[in-house]
Design a protein around this motif. Structure first.
Motif, PDB file in Angstrom:
ATOM      1  N   TRP A  21      -6.285   4.126   8.949  1.00 46.16           N
ATOM      2  CA  TRP A  21      -5.838   4.843   7.751  1.00 46.16           C
ATOM      3  C   TRP A  21      -6.709   4.496   6.549  1.00 46.16           C
ATOM      4  O   TRP A  21      -7.054   5.366   5.754  1.00 46.16           O
ATOM      5  CB  TRP A  21      -4.379   4.532   7.463  1.00 46.16           C
ATOM      6  N   GLN A  22      -7.077   3.218   6.418  1.00 44.59           N
ATOM      7  CA  GLN A  22      -7.930   2.817   5.304  1.00 44.59           C
ATOM      8  C   GLN A  22      -9.320   3.431   5.434  1.00 44.59           C
ATOM      9  O   GLN A  22      -9.888   3.919   4.451  1.00 44.59           O
ATOM     10  CB  GLN A  22      -8.013   1.295   5.221  1.00 44.59           C
ATOM     11  N   LYS A  23      -9.866   3.401   6.628  1.00 45.30           N
ATOM     12  CA  LYS A  23     -11.194   3.970   6.872  1.00 45.30           C
ATOM     13  C   LYS A  23     -11.195   5.468   6.576  1.00 45.30           C
ATOM     14  O   LYS A  23     -12.163   6.002   6.032  1.00 45.30           O
ATOM     15  CB  LYS A  23     -11.622   3.718   8.311  1.00 45.30           C
ATOM     16  N   ALA A  24     -10.097   6.152   6.915  1.00 40.49           N
ATOM     17  CA  ALA A  24      -9.989   7.586   6.677  1.00 40.49           C
ATOM     18  C   ALA A  24      -9.695   7.908   5.211  1.00 40.49           C
ATOM     19  O   ALA A  24      -9.823   9.059   4.791  1.00 40.49           O
ATOM     20  CB  ALA A  24      -8.898   8.188   7.561  1.00 40.49           C
ATOM     21  N   GLY A  25      -9.313   6.887   4.431  1.00 39.65           N
ATOM     22  CA  GLY A  25      -9.049   7.105   3.013  1.00 39.65           C
ATOM     23  C   GLY A  25      -7.729   7.805   2.727  1.00 39.65           C
ATOM     24  O   GLY A  25      -7.601   8.472   1.717  1.00 39.65           O
ATOM     25  N   ILE A  26      -6.728   7.618   3.598  1.00 37.17           N
ATOM     26  CA  ILE A  26      -5.457   8.310   3.396  1.00 37.17           C
ATOM     27  C   ILE A  26      -4.360   7.371   2.880  1.00 37.17           C
ATOM     28  O   ILE A  26      -3.235   7.792   2.662  1.00 37.17           O
ATOM     29  CB  ILE A  26      -4.991   9.036   4.675  1.00 37.17           C
ATOM     30  N   VAL A  27      -4.700   6.070   2.677  1.00 33.29           N
ATOM     31  CA  VAL A  27      -3.782   5.133   2.045  1.00 33.29           C
ATOM     32  C   VAL A  27      -4.526   4.405   0.936  1.00 33.29           C
ATOM     33  O   VAL A  27      -5.758   4.355   0.917  1.00 33.29           O
ATOM     34  CB  VAL A  27      -3.206   4.103   3.059  1.00 33.29           C
ATOM     35  N   GLU A  28      -3.761   3.856   0.024  1.00 32.35           N
ATOM     36  CA  GLU A  28      -4.347   3.077  -1.072  1.00 32.35           C
ATOM     37  C   GLU A  28      -3.518   1.831  -1.321  1.00 32.35           C
ATOM     38  O   GLU A  28      -2.341   1.798  -0.983  1.00 32.35           O
ATOM     39  CB  GLU A  28      -4.447   3.933  -2.330  1.00 32.35           C
ATOM     40  N   ASP A  29      -4.175   0.828  -1.889  1.00 33.49           N
ATOM     41  CA  ASP A  29      -3.458  -0.428  -2.188  1.00 33.49           C
ATOM     42  C   ASP A  29      -2.640  -0.319  -3.456  1.00 33.49           C
ATOM     43  O   ASP A  29      -2.797   0.478  -4.281  1.00 33.49           O
ATOM     44  CB  ASP A  29      -4.449  -1.576  -2.334  1.00 33.49           C
ATOM     45  N   TRP A  31       3.950   7.400   9.596  1.00 30.64           N
ATOM     46  CA  TRP A  31       3.487   8.134   8.418  1.00 30.64           C
ATOM     47  C   TRP A  31       4.669   8.806   7.707  1.00 30.64           C
ATOM     48  O   TRP A  31       4.793   8.716   6.484  1.00 30.64           O
ATOM     49  CB  TRP A  31       2.444   9.167   8.832  1.00 30.64           C
ATOM     50  N   ASN A  32       5.521   9.455   8.474  1.00 28.47           N
ATOM     51  CA  ASN A  32       6.677  10.130   7.882  1.00 28.47           C
ATOM     52  C   ASN A  32       7.633   9.146   7.221  1.00 28.47           C
ATOM     53  O   ASN A  32       8.216   9.451   6.177  1.00 28.47           O
ATOM     54  CB  ASN A  32       7.423  10.960   8.933  1.00 28.47           C
ATOM     55  N   LYS A  33       7.799   7.972   7.793  1.00 27.18           N
ATOM     56  CA  LYS A  33       8.737   6.983   7.264  1.00 27.18           C
ATOM     57  C   LYS A  33       8.261   6.344   5.960  1.00 27.18           C
ATOM     58  O   LYS A  33       9.086   5.892   5.167  1.00 27.18           O
ATOM     59  CB  LYS A  33       8.996   5.882   8.300  1.00 27.18           C
ATOM     60  N   VAL A  34       6.961   6.276   5.737  1.00 25.87           N
ATOM     61  CA  VAL A  34       6.462   5.554   4.564  1.00 25.87           C
ATOM     62  C   VAL A  34       5.993   6.467   3.430  1.00 25.87           C
ATOM     63  O   VAL A  34       5.391   5.995   2.463  1.00 25.87           O
ATOM     64  CB  VAL A  34       5.352   4.535   4.935  1.00 25.87           C
ATOM     65  N   GLN A  35       6.270   7.743   3.540  1.00 23.11           N
ATOM     66  CA  GLN A  35       5.892   8.664   2.468  1.00 23.11           C
ATOM     67  C   GLN A  35       6.566   8.255   1.162  1.00 23.11           C
ATOM     68  O   GLN A  35       7.761   7.992   1.131  1.00 23.11           O
ATOM     69  CB  GLN A  35       6.297  10.102   2.822  1.00 23.11           C
ATOM     70  N   SER A  36       5.786   8.154   0.101  1.00 17.32           N
ATOM     71  CA  SER A  36       6.266   7.899  -1.261  1.00 17.32           C
ATOM     72  C   SER A  36       6.920   6.537  -1.446  1.00 17.32           C
ATOM     73  O   SER A  36       7.693   6.355  -2.383  1.00 17.32           O
ATOM     74  CB  SER A  36       7.237   9.000  -1.698  1.00 17.32           C
ATOM     75  N   ILE A  37       6.625   5.581  -0.575  1.00 18.68           N
ATOM     76  CA  ILE A  37       7.126   4.217  -0.783  1.00 18.68           C
ATOM     77  C   ILE A  37       5.972   3.236  -0.632  1.00 18.68           C
ATOM     78  O   ILE A  37       4.981   3.519   0.034  1.00 18.68           O
ATOM     79  CB  ILE A  37       8.267   3.840   0.199  1.00 18.68           C
ATOM     80  N   ASP A  38       6.119   2.090  -1.268  1.00 22.69           N
ATOM     81  CA  ASP A  38       5.184   0.995  -1.035  1.00 22.69           C
ATOM     82  C   ASP A  38       5.537   0.374   0.312  1.00 22.69           C
ATOM     83  O   ASP A  38       6.721   0.208   0.626  1.00 22.69           O
ATOM     84  CB  ASP A  38       5.298  -0.061  -2.126  1.00 22.69           C
ATOM     85  N   MET A  81       0.840  -1.169   0.000  1.00 25.02           N
ATOM     86  CA  MET A  81       0.000   0.000   0.000  1.00 25.02           C
ATOM     87  C   MET A  81       0.887   1.235   0.000  1.00 25.02           C
ATOM     88  O   MET A  81       2.085   1.127   0.218  1.00 25.02           O
ATOM     89  CB  MET A  81      -0.985  -0.044   1.161  1.00 25.02           C
ATOM     90  N   LYS A  82       0.277   2.384  -0.247  1.00 23.51           N
ATOM     91  CA  LYS A  82       0.980   3.669  -0.262  1.00 23.51           C
ATOM     92  C   LYS A  82       0.106   4.728   0.390  1.00 23.51           C
ATOM     93  O   LYS A  82      -1.113   4.609   0.396  1.00 23.51           O
ATOM     94  CB  LYS A  82       1.255   4.131  -1.704  1.00 23.51           C
ATOM     95  N   THR A  83       0.769   5.770   0.892  1.00 29.09           N
ATOM     96  CA  THR A  83       0.002   6.915   1.367  1.00 29.09           C
ATOM     97  C   THR A  83      -0.545   7.636   0.142  1.00 29.09           C
ATOM     98  O   THR A  83       0.110   7.691  -0.894  1.00 29.09           O
ATOM     99  CB  THR A  83       0.872   7.869   2.201  1.00 29.09           C
ATOM    100  N   LYS A  84      -1.756   8.170   0.248  1.00 30.06           N
ATOM    101  CA  LYS A  84      -2.352   8.893  -0.879  1.00 30.06           C
ATOM    102  C   LYS A  84      -1.704  10.257  -1.030  1.00 30.06           C
ATOM    103  O   LYS A  84      -1.409  10.932  -0.041  1.00 30.06           O
ATOM    104  CB  LYS A  84      -3.846   9.071  -0.674  1.00 30.06           C
ATOM    105  N   LYS A  85      -1.525  10.657  -2.272  1.00 28.05           N
ATOM    106  CA  LYS A  85      -1.002  11.991  -2.547  1.00 28.05           C
ATOM    107  C   LYS A  85      -2.024  13.026  -2.098  1.00 28.05           C
ATOM    108  O   LYS A  85      -3.214  12.789  -2.134  1.00 28.05           O
ATOM    109  CB  LYS A  85      -0.717  12.144  -4.034  1.00 28.05           C
ATOM    110  N   GLY A  86      -1.510  14.173  -1.686  1.00 28.54           N
ATOM    111  CA  GLY A  86      -2.401  15.254  -1.292  1.00 28.54           C
ATOM    112  C   GLY A  86      -2.688  15.306   0.191  1.00 28.54           C
ATOM    113  O   GLY A  86      -3.377  16.210   0.661  1.00 28.54           O
ATOM    114  N   PHE A  87      -2.197  14.331   0.950  1.00 24.83           N
ATOM    115  CA  PHE A  87      -2.369  14.339   2.395  1.00 24.83           C
ATOM    116  C   PHE A  87      -1.009  14.547   3.042  1.00 24.83           C
ATOM    117  O   PHE A  87      -0.048  13.874   2.705  1.00 24.83           O
ATOM    118  CB  PHE A  87      -2.987  13.033   2.900  1.00 24.83           C
TER     119      PHE A  87
END
Length: 89
Positions: free
Chosen positions: A81-89, A42-49, A1-7
């Motif tokens: 995070w999934q419920k809040a919609g801030i990550v994606e698969d 959150w900071n550690k996983v920015q822009s990575i799978d 999964m990844k963090t969604k862009k824009g958050f």
């Protein structure tokens, strides 16, 4: 999964919160507050799978916690995070 862009994680009045970037995206009912360890992850996983195991390993590197406790916390965090919609698969 990844963090969604824009958050982005911001520190607002001493609180770590995830907010959507851009004025048109501001919805104060959807601001997500994070404790110190969640903000660290959150900071550690920015822009990575990443996977749950990635987050568990990061917690074990940073905090003195058992693998079982880290796994339980990570599973709850991913669900939030999934419920809040801030990550994606």
């Amino acid at each position: 999964m990844k963090t969604k862009k824009g958050f982005r994680l911001r520190n607002i009045c001493g609180e770590n919160v995830i907010v959507a970037e851009g004025i048109e995206n501001i919805d104060f009912s959807r601001i997500i507050s994070m404790n110190e360890s969640a903000a660290y992850l959150w900071n550690k996983v920015q822009s990575i799978d990443f996977t749950a195991n990635t987050l568990i390993d990061l917690l074990l590197e940073e905090y003195e916690v058992s693998r079982e406790d880290a796994a339980q916390d990570v599973n709850q965090l991913i669900e939030q995070w999934q419920k809040a919609g801030i990550v994606e698969d």
